[in-house]
Design a protein around this motif. Structure first.
Motif, PDB file in Angstrom:
ATOM      1  N   PRO A   1       0.809  -1.223   0.000  1.00 34.70           N
ATOM      2  CA  PRO A   1       0.000   0.000   0.000  1.00 34.70           C
ATOM      3  C   PRO A   1       0.845   1.278   0.000  1.00 34.70           C
ATOM      4  O   PRO A   1       0.312   2.366  -0.145  1.00 34.70           O
ATOM      5  N   PHE A   2       2.148   1.162   0.128  1.00 31.45           N
ATOM      6  CA  PHE A   2       3.031   2.322   0.139  1.00 31.45           C
ATOM      7  C   PHE A   2       3.633   2.512  -1.244  1.00 31.45           C
ATOM      8  O   PHE A   2       3.592   1.637  -2.087  1.00 31.45           O
ATOM      9  N   THR A   3       4.240   3.648  -1.460  1.00 39.65           N
ATOM     10  CA  THR A   3       4.827   3.949  -2.770  1.00 39.65           C
ATOM     11  C   THR A   3       6.337   3.754  -2.763  1.00 39.65           C
ATOM     12  O   THR A   3       7.054   4.459  -3.447  1.00 39.65           O
ATOM     13  N   LEU A   4       6.800   2.796  -2.000  1.00 41.27           N
ATOM     14  CA  LEU A   4       8.234   2.546  -1.905  1.00 41.27           C
ATOM     15  C   LEU A   4       8.734   1.871  -3.170  1.00 41.27           C
ATOM     16  O   LEU A   4       8.197   0.850  -3.602  1.00 41.27           O
ATOM     17  N   ASP A   5       9.747   2.441  -3.791  1.00 49.46           N
ATOM     18  CA  ASP A   5      10.406   1.822  -4.936  1.00 49.46           C
ATOM     19  C   ASP A   5      11.396   0.807  -4.363  1.00 49.46           C
ATOM     20  O   ASP A   5      12.515   1.154  -3.989  1.00 49.46           O
ATOM     21  N   VAL A   6      10.967  -0.441  -4.297  1.00 50.56           N
ATOM     22  CA  VAL A   6      11.746  -1.489  -3.636  1.00 50.56           C
ATOM     23  C   VAL A   6      13.092  -1.684  -4.317  1.00 50.56           C
ATOM     24  O   VAL A   6      14.120  -1.835  -3.660  1.00 50.56           O
ATOM     25  N   ARG A   7      13.092  -1.659  -5.644  1.00 48.20           N
ATOM     26  CA  ARG A   7      14.359  -1.863  -6.372  1.00 48.20           C
ATOM     27  C   ARG A   7      15.366  -0.773  -6.041  1.00 48.20           C
ATOM     28  O   ARG A   7      16.539  -1.046  -5.821  1.00 48.20           O
ATOM     29  N   ALA A   8      14.921   0.475  -6.026  1.00 52.63           N
ATOM     30  CA  ALA A   8      15.832   1.585  -5.704  1.00 52.63           C
ATOM     31  C   ALA A   8      16.312   1.468  -4.261  1.00 52.63           C
ATOM     32  O   ALA A   8      17.494   1.689  -3.976  1.00 52.63           O
ATOM     33  N   PHE A   9      15.398   1.114  -3.367  1.00 53.75           N
ATOM     34  CA  PHE A   9      15.755   0.949  -1.957  1.00 53.75           C
ATOM     35  C   PHE A   9      16.837  -0.122  -1.791  1.00 53.75           C
ATOM     36  O   PHE A   9      17.864   0.111  -1.147  1.00 53.75           O
ATOM     37  N   VAL A  10      16.628  -1.279  -2.397  1.00 51.62           N
ATOM     38  CA  VAL A  10      17.599  -2.376  -2.292  1.00 51.62           C
ATOM     39  C   VAL A  10      18.910  -1.991  -2.967  1.00 51.62           C
ATOM     40  O   VAL A  10      19.991  -2.291  -2.457  1.00 51.62           O
ATOM     41  N   GLY A  11      18.828  -1.299  -4.088  1.00 52.26           N
ATOM     42  CA  GLY A  11      20.044  -0.856  -4.783  1.00 52.26           C
ATOM     43  C   GLY A  11      20.886   0.072  -3.932  1.00 52.26           C
ATOM     44  O   GLY A  11      22.112  -0.049  -3.876  1.00 52.26           O
ATOM     45  N   ARG A  12      20.224   0.996  -3.256  1.00 51.52           N
ATOM     46  CA  ARG A  12      20.957   1.921  -2.375  1.00 51.52           C
ATOM     47  C   ARG A  12      21.590   1.164  -1.206  1.00 51.52           C
ATOM     48  O   ARG A  12      22.741   1.404  -0.848  1.00 51.52           O
ATOM     49  N   ALA A  13      20.827   0.272  -0.615  1.00 54.20           N
ATOM     50  CA  ALA A  13      21.349  -0.508   0.512  1.00 54.20           C
ATOM     51  C   ALA A  13      22.513  -1.383   0.063  1.00 54.20           C
ATOM     52  O   ALA A  13      23.514  -1.507   0.775  1.00 54.20           O
ATOM     53  N   GLU A  14      22.394  -1.963  -1.107  1.00 56.88           N
ATOM     54  CA  GLU A  14      23.456  -2.822  -1.635  1.00 56.88           C
ATOM     55  C   GLU A  14      24.760  -2.047  -1.829  1.00 56.88           C
ATOM     56  O   GLU A  14      25.849  -2.582  -1.634  1.00 56.88           O
TER      57      GLU A  14
ATOM     58  N   LYS B   1      24.625   2.753   0.784  1.00 48.73           N
ATOM     59  CA  LYS B   1      24.046   4.087   0.974  1.00 48.73           C
ATOM     60  C   LYS B   1      22.860   3.978   1.923  1.00 48.73           C
ATOM     61  O   LYS B   1      21.706   4.177   1.545  1.00 48.73           O
ATOM     62  N   TRP B   2      23.157   3.663   3.167  1.00 51.19           N
ATOM     63  CA  TRP B   2      22.118   3.374   4.157  1.00 51.19           C
ATOM     64  C   TRP B   2      21.253   4.581   4.472  1.00 51.19           C
ATOM     65  O   TRP B   2      20.035   4.448   4.626  1.00 51.19           O
ATOM     66  N   GLN B   3      21.842   5.749   4.589  1.00 50.50           N
ATOM     67  CA  GLN B   3      21.065   6.952   4.905  1.00 50.50           C
ATOM     68  C   GLN B   3      20.067   7.253   3.791  1.00 50.50           C
ATOM     69  O   GLN B   3      18.902   7.556   4.053  1.00 50.50           O
ATOM     70  N   THR B   4      20.520   7.187   2.555  1.00 53.39           N
ATOM     71  CA  THR B   4      19.651   7.449   1.418  1.00 53.39           C
ATOM     72  C   THR B   4      18.552   6.392   1.324  1.00 53.39           C
ATOM     73  O   THR B   4      17.395   6.716   1.052  1.00 53.39           O
TER      74      THR B   4
END
Length: 70
Positions: A34-47, A50-53
């Motif tokens: 139900p949220f608008t989280l871009d999961v791919r971008a989130f995982v890419g940043r974490a990978e 880039k934890w803060q971002t």
């Protein structure tokens, strides 16, 4: 698919499924969320470390981030 079906999945099937999720159209988790989280971008940043971002994108997309993450 139940637990017993997981024993019948072949490595080739997993590759096809993960490729579709990572490279294809919106992944099922994003469509169902139900949220608008871009999961791919989130995982890419974490990978990339880039934890803060990654956290900021999660925080901005999710109404109650601490509650949802639990």
């Amino acid at each position: 698919m139940d637990k017993n079906d997981l024993n019948e999945i072949r490595a080739e099937d997993v590759t096809v499924i993960t490729s579709a999720c990572v490279e294809g159209a919106n992944p099922p988790c994003a469509r169902a969320c139900p949220f608008t989280l871009d999961v791919r971008a989130f995982v890419g940043r974490a990978e990339k470390g880039k934890w803060q971002t990654a956290f900021k994108s999660y925080r901005d997309a999710v109404v109650f981030p601490e509650l949802v993450s639990r």
